[in-house]
Design an enzyme around this catalytic site. Structure first.
Site, PDB file in Angstrom:
ATOM      1  N   GLY A  66      -6.113  22.545  28.742  1.00 32.18           N
ATOM      2  CA  GLY A  66      -7.337  23.085  28.168  1.00 32.18           C
ATOM      3  C   GLY A  66      -7.669  24.455  28.721  1.00 32.18           C
ATOM      4  O   GLY A  66      -8.091  25.362  27.983  1.00 32.18           O
ATOM      5  N   SER A  67      -7.471  24.634  30.015  1.00 31.67           N
ATOM      6  CA  SER A  67      -7.712  25.937  30.640  1.00 31.67           C
ATOM      7  C   SER A  67      -6.728  26.980  30.114  1.00 31.67           C
ATOM      8  O   SER A  67      -7.086  28.150  29.919  1.00 31.67           O
ATOM      9  CB  SER A  67      -7.586  25.819  32.158  1.00 31.67           C
ATOM     10  N   ALA A  68      -5.478  26.568  29.902  1.00 32.00           N
ATOM     11  CA  ALA A  68      -4.488  27.474  29.331  1.00 32.00           C
ATOM     12  C   ALA A  68      -4.938  27.949  27.952  1.00 32.00           C
ATOM     13  O   ALA A  68      -4.856  29.139  27.629  1.00 32.00           O
ATOM     14  CB  ALA A  68      -3.129  26.789  29.239  1.00 32.00           C
TER      15      ALA A  68
ATOM     16  N   ALA B 116      -3.609  21.611  33.323  1.00 29.80           N
ATOM     17  CA  ALA B 116      -4.501  22.694  32.897  1.00 29.80           C
ATOM     18  C   ALA B 116      -4.244  23.138  31.462  1.00 29.80           C
ATOM     19  O   ALA B 116      -4.361  24.329  31.146  1.00 29.80           O
ATOM     20  CB  ALA B 116      -4.419  23.895  33.853  1.00 29.80           C
TER      21      ALA B 116
ATOM     22  N   GLY C 249      -3.530  16.905  33.994  1.00 26.72           N
ATOM     23  CA  GLY C 249      -3.504  17.574  35.289  1.00 26.72           C
ATOM     24  C   GLY C 249      -2.665  18.833  35.297  1.00 26.72           C
ATOM     25  O   GLY C 249      -2.309  19.341  36.364  1.00 26.72           O
TER      26      GLY C 249
ATOM     27  N   ASP D  98      -9.542  26.587  36.508  1.00 28.11           N
ATOM     28  CA  ASP D  98      -8.123  26.905  36.309  1.00 28.11           C
ATOM     29  C   ASP D  98      -7.886  28.035  35.307  1.00 28.11           C
ATOM     30  O   ASP D  98      -6.746  28.481  35.149  1.00 28.11           O
ATOM     31  CB  ASP D  98      -7.368  25.665  35.815  1.00 28.11           C
TER      32      ASP D  98
ATOM     33  N   PRO E  89       0.665  18.579  27.781  1.00 27.45           N
ATOM     34  CA  PRO E  89      -0.071  17.334  27.555  1.00 27.45           C
ATOM     35  C   PRO E  89      -1.566  17.501  27.811  1.00 27.45           C
ATOM     36  O   PRO E  89      -1.985  18.277  28.672  1.00 27.45           O
ATOM     37  CB  PRO E  89       0.555  16.368  28.565  1.00 27.45           C
ATOM     38  N   VAL E  90      -2.355  16.755  27.042  1.00 27.15           N
ATOM     39  CA  VAL E  90      -3.813  16.786  27.179  1.00 27.15           C
ATOM     40  C   VAL E  90      -4.234  15.844  28.310  1.00 27.15           C
ATOM     41  O   VAL E  90      -3.695  14.742  28.446  1.00 27.15           O
ATOM     42  CB  VAL E  90      -4.480  16.377  25.852  1.00 27.15           C
ATOM     43  N   ALA E  91      -5.213  16.287  29.112  1.00 31.37           N
ATOM     44  CA  ALA E  91      -5.755  15.479  30.218  1.00 31.37           C
ATOM     45  C   ALA E  91      -4.635  14.994  31.142  1.00 31.37           C
ATOM     46  O   ALA E  91      -4.645  13.866  31.608  1.00 31.37           O
ATOM     47  CB  ALA E  91      -6.557  14.297  29.688  1.00 31.37           C
TER      48      ALA E  91
ATOM     49  N   LYS F 213       0.267  24.628  34.573  1.00 30.38           N
ATOM     50  CA  LYS F 213       0.325  24.855  36.017  1.00 30.38           C
ATOM     51  C   LYS F 213       0.546  23.535  36.742  1.00 30.38           C
ATOM     52  O   LYS F 213       0.208  22.454  36.262  1.00 30.38           O
ATOM     53  CB  LYS F 213      -0.946  25.533  36.531  1.00 30.38           C
TER      54      LYS F 213
END
Length: 306
Positions: free
Chosen positions: A111-113, A109, A107, A145, A103-105, A15
């Site tokens: 991890g939320s995905a 989302a 912005g 998110d 990409p990790v960290a 996102k």
């Protein structure tokens, strides 16, 4: 004959926050938000496979930034599977295989995905039959998110971001994502935001009517001009080079530029796919980003693909 393990694969998007308005810090540690989420065509895949009895929740990660993803209880996908198992009274013996492109960290989302993907995949694998409202409730408990990652499209988020209202928009939007080779911690960015605003009066955040009007018209120039993020000054304070990246994208013709979420990914709105490729090439040649990806939006949220 040995039984073949059942598996369900879910595809879930990244996102962009085309607007992120941040209110004061609440007593629960969260901030009231007024944000406009926009799902874009950069996807992770989460596959849930039956585990051996007593094996518990196991995580395997491959793909982009896999080495930075926790494999235990700190992983949001792990938390999602565990929360669903507790809610539905299921023994959580499952292998979660995550194939990352987000990409990790960053912005975006990611991890939320993955958490949303795990919820939907495990719901199907375990045949728990939860409705969308129940999944939304579980998602909202996991993170601000996660609920949007289930839905996708373009939506207004309020509360801590989990209260969603679908946005009426026209057209398709073309984006360039300037990726940094080092992430930013979302809690640390919020903390820096709070410190930067200590002496200021913080009003309740509101969604920009200029932005929503431009989205309804399908006016890419109007959307580009209305991109805003209250976390952007904090992200730039922590990573000053981001300001140079934003200026570089604009100098290559982007209609607008914004740090996405807590950063450090910078999102650039392009007029069309050809201009998006030109902006991405310009960013890569500048050496200011580790990667520049093109994406389109809005796209659907978490969906079962296998």
């Amino acid at each position: 004959m040995q039984a073949v393990a059942r598996a369900v694969t879910v595809r879930v998007p990244a996102k962009i926050n085309v607007q992120l308005g941040v209110g004061q810090r609440r007593e629960d540690g969260y901030h009231d938000l007024a944000t406009v989420f926009h799902a874009v065509s950069l996807f992770d895949e989460v596959t849930a496979t039956d585990g051996l009895p007593g094996s518990g929740i196991r995580i395997h990660v491959e793909g982009r930034d896999a080495q930075h993803v926790p494999l235990g209880e700190q992983n949001l996908a792990y938390k999602a599977a565990d929360a669903l198992a507790t809610y539905a009274d299921v023994v959580p013996d499952v292998q979660l295989s995550i194939k990352k492109s987000i990409p990790v960290a960053g912005g975006l989302a990611g991890g939320s995905a993955d958490a949303a993907g795990a919820l939907l995949a495990c719901d199907a694998l375990w045949r728990t039959g939860l409705g969308r409202e129940e999944l939304d409730t579980l998602a909202g408990r996991l993170g601000a998110d996660v609920t949007f990652s289930l839905h996708g499209g373009t939506a207004i988020g309020t509360g801590k971001g989990e209260q969603l209202t679908p946005a009426l928009i026209s057209g398709h939007y073309h984006w360039v994502l300037g990726i940094s080779d080092e992430g930013l911690s979302t809690p640390e960015v919020y903390q820096r935001c709070d410190r930067l605003r200590e002496s200021k009066i913080i009003r309740d955040p509101e969604v920009s009517e200029d932005l929503m009007s431009a989205l309804r018209r399908g006016d890419a120039e109007g959307v580009g001009a209305a991109l805003t993020n209250d976390l952007q000054p904090a992200a730039i304070a922590m990573r000053p080079q981001l300001e140079i990246v934003l200026e570089a994208g604009l100098s290559h013709g982007a209609l607008g530029a914004v740090v996405s979420g807590s950063g450090p990914t910078c999102a650039f709105l392009a007029r069309d796919p050809e201009q998006a490729l030109d902006i991405a090439a310009g960013l890569m040649s500048s050496g200011l980003v580790s990667d520049a990806l093109t994406a389109e939006g809005p796209v659907h949220g978490a969906r079962i693909v296998e």
